[in-house]
Design a protein around this motif. Structure first.
Motif, short mmCIF file in Angstrom:
data_model
loop_
_atom_site.label_atom_id
_atom_site.label_comp_id
_atom_site.label_asym_id
_atom_site.label_seq_id
_atom_site.Cartn_x
_atom_site.Cartn_y
_atom_site.Cartn_z
N UNK A 309 31.86 -3.81 -27.19
CA UNK A 309 30.61 -3.51 -27.91
C UNK A 309 30.74 -3.89 -29.38
N UNK A 310 31.96 -3.85 -29.94
CA UNK A 310 32.18 -4.44 -31.27
C UNK A 310 31.77 -5.91 -31.24
N UNK A 311 32.27 -6.61 -30.22
CA UNK A 311 31.98 -8.05 -30.08
C UNK A 311 30.48 -8.28 -29.94
N UNK A 312 29.83 -7.50 -29.08
CA UNK A 312 28.41 -7.68 -28.83
C UNK A 312 27.59 -7.47 -30.10
N UNK A 313 27.87 -6.39 -30.83
CA UNK A 313 27.11 -6.11 -32.06
C UNK A 313 27.39 -7.16 -33.13
N UNK A 314 28.64 -7.60 -33.24
CA UNK A 314 28.96 -8.63 -34.23
C UNK A 314 28.28 -9.95 -33.89
N UNK A 315 28.24 -10.30 -32.61
CA UNK A 315 27.55 -11.53 -32.21
C UNK A 315 26.05 -11.46 -32.47
N UNK A 316 25.46 -10.29 -32.29
CA UNK A 316 24.04 -10.13 -32.63
C UNK A 316 23.80 -10.40 -34.11
N UNK A 317 24.73 -9.94 -34.95
CA UNK A 317 24.58 -10.14 -36.39
C UNK A 317 24.84 -11.59 -36.79
N UNK A 318 25.87 -12.20 -36.20
CA UNK A 318 26.13 -13.61 -36.54
C UNK A 318 25.00 -14.51 -36.07
N UNK A 319 24.36 -14.14 -34.97
CA UNK A 319 23.20 -14.91 -34.52
C UNK A 319 22.07 -14.82 -35.54
N UNK A 320 21.90 -13.64 -36.13
CA UNK A 320 20.88 -13.48 -37.17
C UNK A 320 21.22 -14.31 -38.40
N UNK A 321 22.51 -14.37 -38.74
CA UNK A 321 22.95 -15.23 -39.85
C UNK A 321 22.65 -16.69 -39.53
N UNK A 322 22.95 -17.09 -38.32
CA UNK A 322 22.74 -18.48 -37.89
C UNK A 322 21.26 -18.86 -37.97
N UNK A 323 20.40 -17.91 -37.63
CA UNK A 323 18.95 -18.18 -37.67
C UNK A 323 18.38 -18.07 -39.08
N UNK A 324 19.18 -17.67 -40.04
CA UNK A 324 18.69 -17.52 -41.41
C UNK A 324 17.97 -16.22 -41.65
N UNK A 325 18.09 -15.27 -40.73
CA UNK A 325 17.40 -13.98 -40.88
C UNK A 325 18.21 -12.97 -41.68
N UNK A 326 19.48 -13.27 -41.95
CA UNK A 326 20.34 -12.36 -42.67
C UNK A 326 21.30 -13.17 -43.51
N UNK A 327 21.56 -12.73 -44.74
CA UNK A 327 22.50 -13.43 -45.61
C UNK A 327 23.92 -13.20 -45.13
#
Length: 402
Positions: A309-327
């Protein structure tokens, strides 16, 4: 002054990589694969060779949170034939002489399509598939059998690439970075062994609460099972060092009535248990993932699922970074914050379970009998408990908020 050749070699490996992951076990490897699928370039290295990474003799309980992650990463179908589903879970309080059962119908409807409470997956086929996919990925530089010291990895922090510590509970990266870390050793250790049983229920897992510590009996398919037996550490070590006949006799004496050991399938191992947590899962560009950042008692089979679940939550955040939705610079802080409730909830609940059920306290006996009676009789309590086991305590807050 001549530059350290090892440091120079590592710098060459890491250049142009956006994530550097140390630790190629199931958690680090799964994270590397997920990041690569998102388009990030990753260097993944480990002190162990592929052969040693594959050689670990143990099995994992896979819950629905892990099932969803494996499906998202395209691994589920490839592993399905290697997993043994369990469709019932028997809980025994051996001192109070009470039993409660969980069945598929106790799952929330969203989890029904899988038609299992959980699955047992052996380490080797899991690691084989992960290493195979990583080697085939153009986004991953796989550096195994790599003795690069933690200090050399951290020296690359100035390059603004993310460094991930997935190197286990004795993480050298965490120690070198001096990340605050709290740890409480249990008085218990854990013995693990694979064996053949007769008389066990088909597709059934067992959790036996005993005064010296809980015991899990996990189906591996046919008549093969993994036993995870908690007891005082020295007692676990003595049992692991005993003869096969002595260990079989000790197991036969405490397994449920009608369940008997036919044969030991591997060498038993014993290791200490602890409750540990890093209050923050980051420091600068260093992220702690899996047991590098936390560790819980193995009761309930929560360990690997919590790490994933660490991995899952981190991947959700990195996906947001990739989409430009999060710095990108806010990734570490957001990751630490979003994992807090789940981690604290699992660590506290597993700790309370063993303190409540694994003792000789006669004053607690009526309350333990009441708890098992309520689990046995009241369906919504079983659904509530199973939701926490399979999705983490955070799901209970979502249920309560509806």
């Amino acid at each position: 002054m001549t530059a350290d050749p090892q440091a120079r070699d590592f710098a060459v490996k890491a250049v142009n990589h956006q994530f550097c992951i140390v630790g190629a076990g199931p958690t680090g490897a799964l994270l590397a694969l997920g990041l690569a699928q998102q388009g990030f370039s990753v260097v993944l290295h480990d002190r162990l060779s592929a052969e040693l990474l594959l050689s670990r003799s143990r099995a994992y309980a896979i819950t629905h949170s892990s099932r969803r992650l494996l499906q998202d990463l395209g691994l589920w179908d490839a592993l399905l034939d290697q997993m043994e589903p369990f469709r019932s879970l028997r809980l025994d309080d051996c001192s109070a002489h009470c039993t409660a059962w969980f069945h598929i119908r106790d799952l929330r409807p969203a989890n029904r399509p899988a038609e299992a409470i959980g699955w047992i997956l052996d380490h080797r086929p899991l690691m084989s598939l992960l290493l195979e996919r990583l080697e085939a990925s153009d986004q991953v530089a796989l550096q195994l059998d790599d003795p690069t010291p933690a200090e050399k990895v951290l020296a690359n922090e100035g390059s603004r690439q993310w460094i991930v510590a997935a190197d286990g509970p004795r993480s050298m990266l965490r120690r070198s970075a001096e990340v605050p870390f709290w740890s409480h050793p249990y008085q218990q250790g854990c013995l693990t062994v694979k064996l053949r049983l007769t008389g066990a229920g088909q597709h059934c897992a067992y959790e036996l609460f005993r005064p010296e510590g809980p015991m899990a009996v996990l189906p591996l398919g046919q008549d093969r099972y993994q036993v995870v037996w908690s007891a005082p550490l020295q007692r676990c070590r003595d049992r692991a060092a005993s003869s096969a006949s002595e260990l079989v006799s000790a197991l036969d004496a405490i397994l449920p009535e009608g369940v008997n050991v036919v044969q030991l399938l591997d060498e038993p191992g014993a290791f200490p248990l602890e409750l540990s947590l890093a209050p923050r899962l980051h420091r600068g560009y260093l992220l702690l993932v899996g047991e590098a950042g936390h560790r819980c008692h193995p009761v309930g089979g929560q360990g690997l699922n919590l790490c994933w679940r660490d991995v899952s939550d981190l991947l959700n955040l990195t996906a947001a970074v990739r989409r430009g939705e999060m710095a990108s610079p806010s990734l570490a802080r957001r990751y630490s914050r979003c994992r807090r409730i789940d981690l604290v909830g699992v660590l506290l609940s597993t700790d309370l379970l063993i303190r409540f059920f694994s003792n000789h306290n006669l004053l607690l006996m009526p309350f333990r009998r009441l708890a098992l009676f309520m689990l046995k009789r009241i369906s919504w309590i079983r659904r509530f408990s199973l939701s926490a086991m399979t999705d983490g305590p955070g799901t209970l807050l979502k249920l309560l908020s509806k």
